[in-house]
Design a protein around this motif. Sequence first.
Motif, PDB file in Angstrom:
ATOM      1  N   UNK A 226      30.296  25.154  88.172  1.00  0.00           N
ATOM      2  CA  UNK A 226      29.172  24.461  88.772  1.00  0.00           C
ATOM      3  C   UNK A 226      29.680  23.383  89.722  1.00  0.00           C
ATOM      4  N   UNK A 227      28.807  22.942  90.632  1.00  0.00           N
ATOM      5  CA  UNK A 227      29.179  21.873  91.542  1.00  0.00           C
ATOM      6  C   UNK A 227      29.431  20.577  90.779  1.00  0.00           C
ATOM      7  N   UNK A 228      30.226  19.721  91.375  1.00  0.00           N
ATOM      8  CA  UNK A 228      30.560  18.450  90.721  1.00  0.00           C
ATOM      9  C   UNK A 228      29.350  17.558  90.584  1.00  0.00           C
ATOM     10  N   UNK A 229      28.506  17.472  91.588  1.00  0.00           N
ATOM     11  CA  UNK A 229      27.287  16.687  91.507  1.00  0.00           C
ATOM     12  C   UNK A 229      27.542  15.194  91.654  1.00  0.00           C
ATOM     13  N   UNK A 230      26.479  14.419  91.617  1.00  0.00           N
ATOM     14  CA  UNK A 230      26.551  12.965  91.747  1.00  0.00           C
ATOM     15  C   UNK A 230      25.786  12.332  90.590  1.00  0.00           C
ATOM     16  N   UNK A 231      26.041  11.040  90.358  1.00  0.00           N
ATOM     17  CA  UNK A 231      25.342  10.324  89.305  1.00  0.00           C
ATOM     18  C   UNK A 231      23.893  10.088  89.744  1.00  0.00           C
ATOM     19  N   UNK A 232      22.907  10.417  88.926  1.00  0.00           N
ATOM     20  CA  UNK A 232      21.507  10.209  89.341  1.00  0.00           C
ATOM     21  C   UNK A 232      21.188   8.724  89.481  1.00  0.00           C
ATOM     22  N   UNK A 233      20.460   8.397  90.521  1.00  0.00           N
ATOM     23  CA  UNK A 233      20.042   7.022  90.796  1.00  0.00           C
ATOM     24  C   UNK A 233      18.518   6.982  90.831  1.00  0.00           C
ATOM     25  N   UNK A 234      17.879   6.108  90.045  1.00  0.00           N
ATOM     26  CA  UNK A 234      16.401   6.057  90.017  1.00  0.00           C
ATOM     27  C   UNK A 234      15.839   5.346  91.240  1.00  0.00           C
ATOM     28  N   UNK A 235      15.921   5.972  92.404  1.00  0.00           N
ATOM     29  CA  UNK A 235      15.437   5.326  93.631  1.00  0.00           C
ATOM     30  C   UNK A 235      13.912   5.261  93.670  1.00  0.00           C
ATOM     31  N   UNK A 236      13.239   6.045  92.841  1.00  0.00           N
ATOM     32  CA  UNK A 236      11.788   6.016  92.813  1.00  0.00           C
ATOM     33  C   UNK A 236      11.209   4.954  91.905  1.00  0.00           C
TER      34      UNK A 236
END
Length: 208
Positions: free
Chosen positions: A52-62
């Motif tokens: 799977x892709x490495x991805x990024x840490x989720x950020x609660x921008x909403x």
Amino acid sequence: MLSFARSVLSSCRAQTPLRRSQAIAPSNPFLGLNFARFRSQLAPMRIKYIRRHKGVIPVPIGGSIKGTTLAFGEWGIRIKGNGMRLTAKQLLAAEDVLKRKLKAIKGAKVYMRVFPDIPVCVKGNETRMGKGKGTFEYWATRVPTGRVLFELGGVPIRKEVAKDALRQACDKLPTQMEVIDRSSPPRLGNLLIYPETPAAPVDAIQTS
């Protein structure tokens, strides 16, 4: 006599052990690895793609504060520093510390709010570019700042015992943590969200 010999021969063939390729074949068609998931391991039961892709840490921008407060227990720990990727081994080490400290308290439970379901693939050092992504190495999960990782509950637990157990569990994790309780406000990144106090009516201000 001939029929008896044929029946004996067929029974011997039925008892013949499987070939090596048949013995290690995965029983799960969605799992591309030849390994077994034991009860003490943190790993998903089935997956569709192992790379799977490495991805990024989720950020609660909403502005979402979901998962930053307690839901099952009376005490817990959540991430105060930077969000990062935690491995299954790190989560197991912290969970083992909590269970060992609460073993003497009958009915105490440890709740894990995250689960490592992201496969991480690693290639060897000083390897030439190309020739694929690499082989599967371990399971991990991405957790942002403010996410609750563990909770303690089930029965009333003394404040000193709970804080000492959670402090030792924080030492097993590679980021800065904080101990929270039911009265702790939710966290949005590095900000604590306090409830707004209702404004006093205008008539009350004029009469006073």
